[in-house]
Enzyme design. Structure first.
Site, short mmCIF file in Angstrom:
data_model
loop_
_atom_site.label_atom_id
_atom_site.label_comp_id
_atom_site.label_asym_id
_atom_site.label_seq_id
_atom_site.Cartn_x
_atom_site.Cartn_y
_atom_site.Cartn_z
N LYS A 40 1.79 7.34 3.59
CA LYS A 40 2.70 7.71 4.68
C LYS A 40 2.61 9.22 4.87
O LYS A 40 3.63 9.93 4.98
CB LYS A 40 4.12 7.24 4.34
CG LYS A 40 5.08 7.24 5.50
CD LYS A 40 4.80 6.16 6.53
CE LYS A 40 5.56 6.40 7.81
NZ LYS A 40 5.19 5.43 8.88
N ASP A 59 2.26 1.50 6.95
CA ASP A 59 2.85 0.44 7.76
C ASP A 59 1.77 -0.27 8.56
O ASP A 59 1.85 -1.49 8.78
CB ASP A 59 3.98 0.97 8.66
CG ASP A 59 3.72 2.34 9.23
OD1 ASP A 59 3.32 3.23 8.47
OD2 ASP A 59 3.94 2.54 10.44
N TYR A 63 8.78 5.75 -8.99
CA TYR A 63 8.91 5.03 -10.25
C TYR A 63 9.08 5.96 -11.44
O TYR A 63 9.30 5.49 -12.55
CB TYR A 63 7.70 4.12 -10.47
CG TYR A 63 7.70 2.97 -9.50
CD1 TYR A 63 7.41 3.20 -8.17
CD2 TYR A 63 8.04 1.69 -9.90
CE1 TYR A 63 7.44 2.18 -7.25
CE2 TYR A 63 8.07 0.67 -8.97
CZ TYR A 63 7.77 0.91 -7.66
OH TYR A 63 7.81 -0.11 -6.76
#
Lengths: 507, 507
Positions: free
Chosen positions: B177, B212, B130
């Protein structure tokens, strides 16, 4: 004369891998498919022997021969290799399309049972943040490059539409964060919008949704989705989300499709604590092997195996412990991996009652089947690219360098660093702005964001339409290097009249 | 003497914004809270007047005075500004913690009803992708920089633990992640692991899960979560997923907390097609305004408003059309925005029956309340940082430049480009490898990944422990520039003996 057996590379893998791979192999052989298995190694043991890739040359060579892999999960032990062997295999064989069907299964209780979830997530499998290109910019600021190419996007998007056409599916949803990342995720979205019209005549609708909305809609109304195509990280998250809606990773198959090879594997990990105990649920790998059978053209056998597993789940006479727990069954007397496998084999030739048997269903629904016809060899229309990838096209793109972004390790106040950098800009360039984590901090905006010791200085040509020469850029960096620590340099390209760079926030 | 009114900047925003903002304002006033509203502009009209930031200076100045904002959704019209005004506001005021509670509400039917979902996603709100720093590397390859700092990570992680302590929550889950992005997402995970022990004495458990898996678990068993802290994009996706589990965006409040200001807003968009029709469900903004009341210390009023909205939802006598549709109610005679607001006001002073009223619940559960005490002014222990952010610490880190990654626009075969680049390396440096999208392509690995016209050449010091000089780097780029088009240059840092860069896949 017996048919020529299909060569397939079989990688048992780590943990429970050998058990689920054996289950799938027994079922395939019981279904009468002749396969010349080439058993091959990858994963933990390979790393421990000192191969930092986790995938030995003999395995790579087998895959180059067979072009088809059925594999168990691979471990990447800490301290032996820093890259996942699963990812390395997908990258080396350029399996650009990761296909993850999520379909309601009979006998698997979920909160969404009866809603008819039957979707496929097609995840780009090569690019994005998974290129794994990371650089510490300062001792305290890390950076990873998110890379999206037109070619990589086009290949997977075309794959998704071809899959929709082949399986008789009616809609492809493109999921991106293009509203925030206009160049990277925006490129994926634009390519989707260029390709979608080619498939309108096949009755395949196309829509674009923002990825966070897709996650929201998957929770609220998942049956609305058919095929979802998306970039790598987005696809990682929503494909695992989707499998959570239909029973979990124990039921989540996947296929990784490339031009040169296809790799079929369960999504779940190696679950070392269950290894060798004959208790793991092999359904995910069995479903993956059905995708493999379709891929190698054994559609009849694929249908028989699919019907047999559906009958087995529907009847629930043999439930592995995980399913018994979910279904409120008898966990104490749950089926073993081999017992479940025996039951599927016993059910070969039967057809499910509560869901449509394979023969009654149109097309290839739920499969994720045949390899993509390479665009070059097909009659597909030429994509409506603004420019197509390739050296000739790239050479023909009108271009200039409008300036550079130079990243500096600096804790200086922007009010001090700004004028100092402006004074170093030279004759060809001028300092346009400084930003911190993407937000402009010089010229002053009236607010002062938190500093993290990394500033980006944007220098642009003094003459607005000038093409900045490499010599001017290198001379600039040389001057700045005398006064500041620099860490990273980006050219600001203008391609075909369009700025290839974004403004800062607040600029 | 009447209490001093709280100054609050009120931004009605676009579309349905003015209606939901008015609803919240009426309820707050009916609850007896004295607020000196400063009405201010931002969004579509501001862009159309030519302000490319979408946030006028008068609005920024109001927020600097009040330090508290209640706002409706803002539109970023296409063609007037390329950055979202919502994001600009969060960035300018450095609201680094985006707090998104997702809690089961009475009278709002969902598949998860009765499971007791009551979680808070704390999303880092400034960094990550972002930062919006994008550069086209070639005409066909786009790049976005994912930036994660130790300071940015520490601030939001500490915020999440403080929130857990304040609200009496028992567990903080860190979602990253880090298995793929060991430097960026790995930094966030490491900082989490450093800070977590400080809160063990408060009985707050800490765990790390891969993002995930978090998405998967949110679908399968969301009640296991309490507080989830995560990086910006991950948080964007899973907070919208979480709100989908408890009724959707019509019920999703949010607070953006910074050192200098806090911004409270509904998550939903401006829904222009419903604008001015008095039909929109104002619950999300009402819930956001409850978070605001707690933030400004009006906890009694916050409790009363919260009980009143719970009574209103529980009784279901006034349902807006969206809720009537979900609950199978009478959509034809659904309540208007103002009618629903009247009902909430009428219910002030009552307590819900099917869920615990506020006074009966421990601590601040579901709130997301008070501002973080700045670490400098508090008695918090010093974090166990490998090095802490700040100019002195950074200056003390032992360091050297091990080489550079130079990114080239090139379609040359790696077998040709490799030797050519090796010959240009010079006396100080040598070519270590070439990679394409993160996968090594030179020296040859035996497989040839698809080319996209962008190669990364890694040059390292010939003398393994040498510190490469800027002059050698710039001379190298000068030599390469005579033969290749280059687009991007990264230094390879070694900080405190640790390589600040990753290997290529297959290396």
């Amino acid at each position: 004369m017996a048919p020529q057996p299909h060569p397939v590379t079989l990688i048992p893998g780590d943990g429970v891998g050998p058990e689920v791979v054996l289950s799938a192999r027994r079922i395939i052989e019981a279904a009468g498919v002749a396969i010349a298995w080439e058993e091959a190694e990858a994963g933990a043991e390979v790393f421990r022997r000192g191969d930092t890739s986790g995938v030995p040359r003999a395995t790579r060579e087998s895959i180059e021969r067979t072009r088809v892999v059925l594999k168990g999960p691979l471990e990447t032990p800490v301290g032996f290799g820093e890259k996942s062997a699963n990812v390395t295999l997908r990258k080396l064989f350029e399996t650009y399309a990761n296909v993850r069907p999520a379909r309601e299964l009979p006998g698997v209780p979920t909160r969404y049972a009866g809603e008819g979830i039957d979707l496929v997530v097609v995840r780009e499998n090569i690019e994005d943040l998974y290129a794994g290109i990371e650089h510490m910019q300062t001792p305290d600021v890390a950076q990873c490059l998110k890379v999206i190419s037109r070619k990589g996007s086009e290949k997977v998007i075309r794959y998704a539409f071809e899959l929709a056409r082949r399986e008789g599916r009616r809609k492809v949803t493109c999921a991106t964060k293009a509203n925030i990342m206009k160049l990277t995720e925006g490129l994926f979205k634009r390519v989707f919008e260029e390709i979608a019209p080619e498939y309108a005549a096949d009755g395949i609708a196309a829509e674009h949704l923002i990825i966070d909305n897709v996650a929201h809609q998957l929770a609220k109304n998942p049956a609305q989705f058919d095929v979802i195509v998306t970039t790598n990280l987005n696809g990682d998250i929503i494909s695992d989300l989707a499998s959570g809606l239909v029973g979990g990773l124990g039921f989540a198959p996947s296929g990784n499709y490339g031009d040169g090879a296809a790799i079929f594997e369960a999504v779940h990990g190696s679950a070392p604590k269950y290894a060798g105990k004959d208790v793991i649920n092999p359904t995910a790998l069995i479903l993956s092997s059905i995708m493999m059978l379709r891929h190698i053209g054994e559609t009849g056998a694929a249908d028989r195996v699919e019907d047999a597993i559906l009958v087995t789940l529907e009847e629930g006479r043999a439930m592995t412990a995980d399913l018994a727990r979910q279904a409120g069954g008898d966990v104490e007397h749950a089926a073993s991996t081999s017992g479940f496998t025996d039951e599927v084999i016993a059910n070969l030739g039967r057809q499910p009652r509560t869901v449509a048997p394979r023969a009654a269903r149109p097309a290839e629904v739920g499969g994720g089947g045949a390899p993509l016809i390479a665009p070059a060899a097909s009659a597909l229309p030429v994509p409506h690219a603004r420019w197509s990838y390739g050296p000739e096209e790239a050479a023909g793109v009108e271009r200039r360098t409008a300036g550079v972004d130079l990243f500096l390790e600096s804790w200086e106040a922007p009010e001090a660093a700004g004028p100092a950098l402006a004074a170093l800009a030279g004759d060809a360039l001028r300092l346009e702005m400084l930003s911190s984590r993407g937000t402009m901090v010089y010229p002053p905006t009236g607010v002062a964001p938190d500093a993290v010791g990394l500033l980006r200085a944007r220098f642009v040509a003094r003459e607005p339409t000038a093409d900045v020469a490499d010599a001017d850029v290198l001379a600039l960096v040389g001057r700045v290097a005398d006064r500041f620590r620099w860490t990273h340099l980006e050219k600001l390209h203008v391609f075909a009249g369009e700025p290839g760079f974004t403004k800062a926030q607040g600029q």
